[in-house]
Design a protein around this motif. Sequence first.
Motif, short mmCIF file in Angstrom:
data_model
loop_
_atom_site.label_atom_id
_atom_site.label_comp_id
_atom_site.label_asym_id
_atom_site.label_seq_id
_atom_site.Cartn_x
_atom_site.Cartn_y
_atom_site.Cartn_z
N GLU A 84 -5.53 7.53 8.96
CA GLU A 84 -4.48 6.82 8.25
C GLU A 84 -4.42 7.23 6.78
OE1 GLU A 84 -1.57 3.93 7.08
OE2 GLU A 84 -2.10 4.83 9.00
N SER A 85 -5.58 7.49 6.18
CA SER A 85 -5.61 7.86 4.77
C SER A 85 -4.83 9.15 4.51
CB SER A 85 -7.06 8.04 4.31
OG SER A 85 -7.73 9.03 5.09
N ALA A 86 -4.83 10.06 5.46
CA ALA A 86 -4.11 11.32 5.29
C ALA A 86 -2.60 11.09 5.31
CB ALA A 86 -4.52 12.31 6.38
N LEU A 87 -2.14 10.17 6.16
CA LEU A 87 -0.70 9.87 6.21
C LEU A 87 -0.25 9.20 4.92
CD1 LEU A 87 1.75 10.12 8.12
CD2 LEU A 87 1.30 7.77 8.83
N LEU A 88 -1.08 8.29 4.41
CA LEU A 88 -0.75 7.63 3.14
C LEU A 88 -0.69 8.65 2.01
CD1 LEU A 88 -2.90 4.39 3.36
CD2 LEU A 88 -0.41 4.51 3.16
N ALA A 89 -1.62 9.56 1.99
CA ALA A 89 -1.63 10.59 0.96
C ALA A 89 -0.38 11.47 1.06
CB ALA A 89 -2.89 11.45 1.07
N ALA A 90 0.02 11.78 2.29
CA ALA A 90 1.23 12.59 2.49
C ALA A 90 2.46 11.83 2.03
CB ALA A 90 1.36 12.97 3.96
N ALA A 91 2.50 10.52 2.25
CA ALA A 91 3.64 9.71 1.81
C ALA A 91 3.80 9.76 0.29
CB ALA A 91 3.47 8.27 2.28
N ARG A 92 2.68 9.84 -0.41
CA ARG A 92 2.73 9.84 -1.87
C ARG A 92 3.19 11.18 -2.44
NH1 ARG A 92 -2.33 6.84 -1.00
NH2 ARG A 92 -1.83 4.61 -1.26
N THR A 93 3.03 12.24 -1.68
CA THR A 93 3.44 13.56 -2.18
C THR A 93 4.76 14.02 -1.57
OG1 THR A 93 2.11 14.65 -0.45
CG2 THR A 93 1.07 14.29 -2.60
N PHE A 94 5.30 13.24 -0.63
CA PHE A 94 6.53 13.66 0.05
C PHE A 94 7.75 13.41 -0.83
CE2 PHE A 94 10.13 12.41 2.88
CZ PHE A 94 10.38 13.67 3.42
N ARG A 101 11.10 2.09 5.36
CA ARG A 101 9.90 1.44 5.86
C ARG A 101 9.72 1.68 7.36
NH1 ARG A 101 4.91 0.19 6.41
NH2 ARG A 101 4.43 -1.86 7.20
N GLU A 102 10.79 1.55 8.14
CA GLU A 102 10.68 1.74 9.59
C GLU A 102 10.32 3.18 9.93
OE1 GLU A 102 12.80 -0.21 13.33
OE2 GLU A 102 14.14 1.18 12.30
N ASN A 103 10.83 4.13 9.16
CA ASN A 103 10.46 5.52 9.39
C ASN A 103 8.95 5.71 9.29
OD1 ASN A 103 12.79 6.89 10.04
ND2 ASN A 103 13.28 7.49 7.96
N TYR A 104 8.35 5.09 8.27
CA TYR A 104 6.91 5.23 8.12
C TYR A 104 6.17 4.57 9.30
CZ TYR A 104 2.26 5.40 6.14
OH TYR A 104 0.93 5.68 5.95
N LEU A 105 6.65 3.42 9.75
CA LEU A 105 6.00 2.74 10.87
C LEU A 105 6.05 3.59 12.15
CD1 LEU A 105 7.31 -0.90 10.33
CD2 LEU A 105 4.98 -0.06 9.95
N LEU A 106 7.15 4.27 12.36
CA LEU A 106 7.25 5.18 13.51
C LEU A 106 6.25 6.32 13.38
CD1 LEU A 106 11.12 5.28 13.70
CD2 LEU A 106 9.68 4.57 15.60
N ALA A 107 6.23 6.94 12.19
CA ALA A 107 5.29 8.04 11.95
C ALA A 107 3.85 7.55 12.11
CB ALA A 107 5.51 8.62 10.55
N GLU A 108 3.57 6.37 11.59
CA GLU A 108 2.22 5.82 11.66
C GLU A 108 1.78 5.58 13.10
OE1 GLU A 108 0.21 2.41 9.00
OE2 GLU A 108 1.77 1.68 10.35
N THR A 109 2.70 5.07 13.92
CA THR A 109 2.38 4.81 15.33
C THR A 109 2.00 6.10 16.04
OG1 THR A 109 3.88 2.92 15.37
CG2 THR A 109 3.27 3.87 17.49
N TRP A 110 2.81 7.14 15.85
CA TRP A 110 2.50 8.43 16.48
C TRP A 110 1.21 9.03 15.90
CZ3 TRP A 110 2.28 13.45 14.42
CH2 TRP A 110 2.12 14.46 15.37
N TRP A 111 1.04 8.93 14.62
CA TRP A 111 -0.12 9.48 13.92
C TRP A 111 -1.41 8.90 14.49
CZ3 TRP A 111 0.30 13.35 10.38
CH2 TRP A 111 -0.76 13.61 9.53
N HIS A 169 0.81 -1.21 0.00
CA HIS A 169 0.00 0.00 0.00
C HIS A 169 0.85 1.27 0.00
CE1 HIS A 169 0.81 0.14 4.31
NE2 HIS A 169 0.09 1.24 4.45
N LEU A 170 2.18 1.10 0.19
CA LEU A 170 3.10 2.23 0.09
C LEU A 170 3.88 2.21 -1.22
CD1 LEU A 170 4.48 2.30 3.74
CD2 LEU A 170 3.07 4.05 2.66
N SER A 171 3.49 1.34 -2.13
CA SER A 171 4.16 1.23 -3.42
C SER A 171 4.17 2.59 -4.12
CB SER A 171 3.44 0.21 -4.29
OG SER A 171 4.07 0.12 -5.55
N GLY A 172 5.33 2.93 -4.68
CA GLY A 172 5.46 4.21 -5.35
C GLY A 172 5.95 5.33 -4.46
#
Length: 438
Positions: free
Chosen positions: A280-290, A263-273, A251-254
Amino acid sequence: MTTLPRAPEFLRYVLPGPAAVLGGGVSGAGALELLARVGGEGVVFDENLTDQGLVNNFGPQEAAARPLVIHSPGFPKGHRWLRIARESGGVCLGELDFAAAFWPGRILAVTGTNGKTTLTEFLAHALRTIGIDAVATGNIGFPFSRLTAETLAAAEDASNRVAVCEVSSFQAESLEHLNPDATLWTNFAEDHLERHASMQDYFAAKWKLASRTRRGGLILGESAWRFAVGAGIEVPEESKVFSEGKTQDEHLSGTIFACPPQRENYLLAETWWHREGHPESALLAAARTFRPGRHRLSRVATVDGVTWWNDSKATNFHAVEAALRSFPRPVLLIAGGRSKGGDLVGFVRRIAPQVRAAYLIGETSSALSEAMRAANIENERCMDLAEAVRRAALAARPTDHVLLSPGFPSFDMFRSYEDRGNRFEALVNNLGVNANFC
């Protein structure tokens, strides 16, 4: 006229008043800005920048005249100037502590051996995408004191503003007043042993930040959690982020977070988020534009079938090892720089299976070459980066990867890792123009 912010109790008897700022770099400049904003005045003392008109002597007389001392992270706790200031009865603060004393909003701290800049920038980006005023600051090159000064100058309600603050071990070891609302600790590996006497001391410096984090706000990557447990520290299980065995996330492809090490950076951010209650959808959207900053394992060009990669920000062993794991077969590696201590032989043994040949530069090139010969890694010592690029280009075959991942700071040959990376990219981009470079 803007009302001056009220100084906290521990600064009341030294502000407003004269202060000494130790260090003439970006942290010192930020501290001067904030001093001026809160009604103080400062003089910069620096041992190395006297050509810029700064004072290079700080003794008992100067300490008595300036009872507030704000120091840059380049000053270790035992530095003689700090000892003089403490002996005179002065208040000594690291630049982060000074900024935190006046910061009106929330603080989200990020630390770790590697990945902390990317995580800091990503969290600030993600928060802004959902309408939260967040700014990346701290060890990324934008001092917390400068951000605080600019925020106070705006004279607006900033109680909900979030400082996403990258904190190095140099900054963490002197903390006495900063209390982050949360701290995300990416990982822990050998680094900065030129400053810290041992891995235990290096960990203790970072743990100073963790221990000052508000209850329930600490989130640790697995390597940091394991070291804490091994040191006999009781860390709640819920503070640990599990990433072992998670090599790819569809789901983080791309995005840059689909595979390790991001990958671990995202997991840390996700835990705090999730703890903050954000979707969660907002964090995924941010990952795609970061888009991460430059010089972090980025493809520069493919020339005659050879792909060149810039990872100039890799200034320690752990970062190089993480970069090498990204490639399917051994690479041609350009490495070397200024030593920070550590187990060089062990590092070389670990990377040996992933390096076909190495081109070595800088102050560590001799020791690296010796360790690589012992590990049966073909290598050449090069006079400079241009020679390293030239020799790697001669040896490379189509489909090969050439990786600049130095493993050491750049200051023996360059102004910064950015300068080193920019020079590397320029050299690579000229390969196609100057095909007859040999």
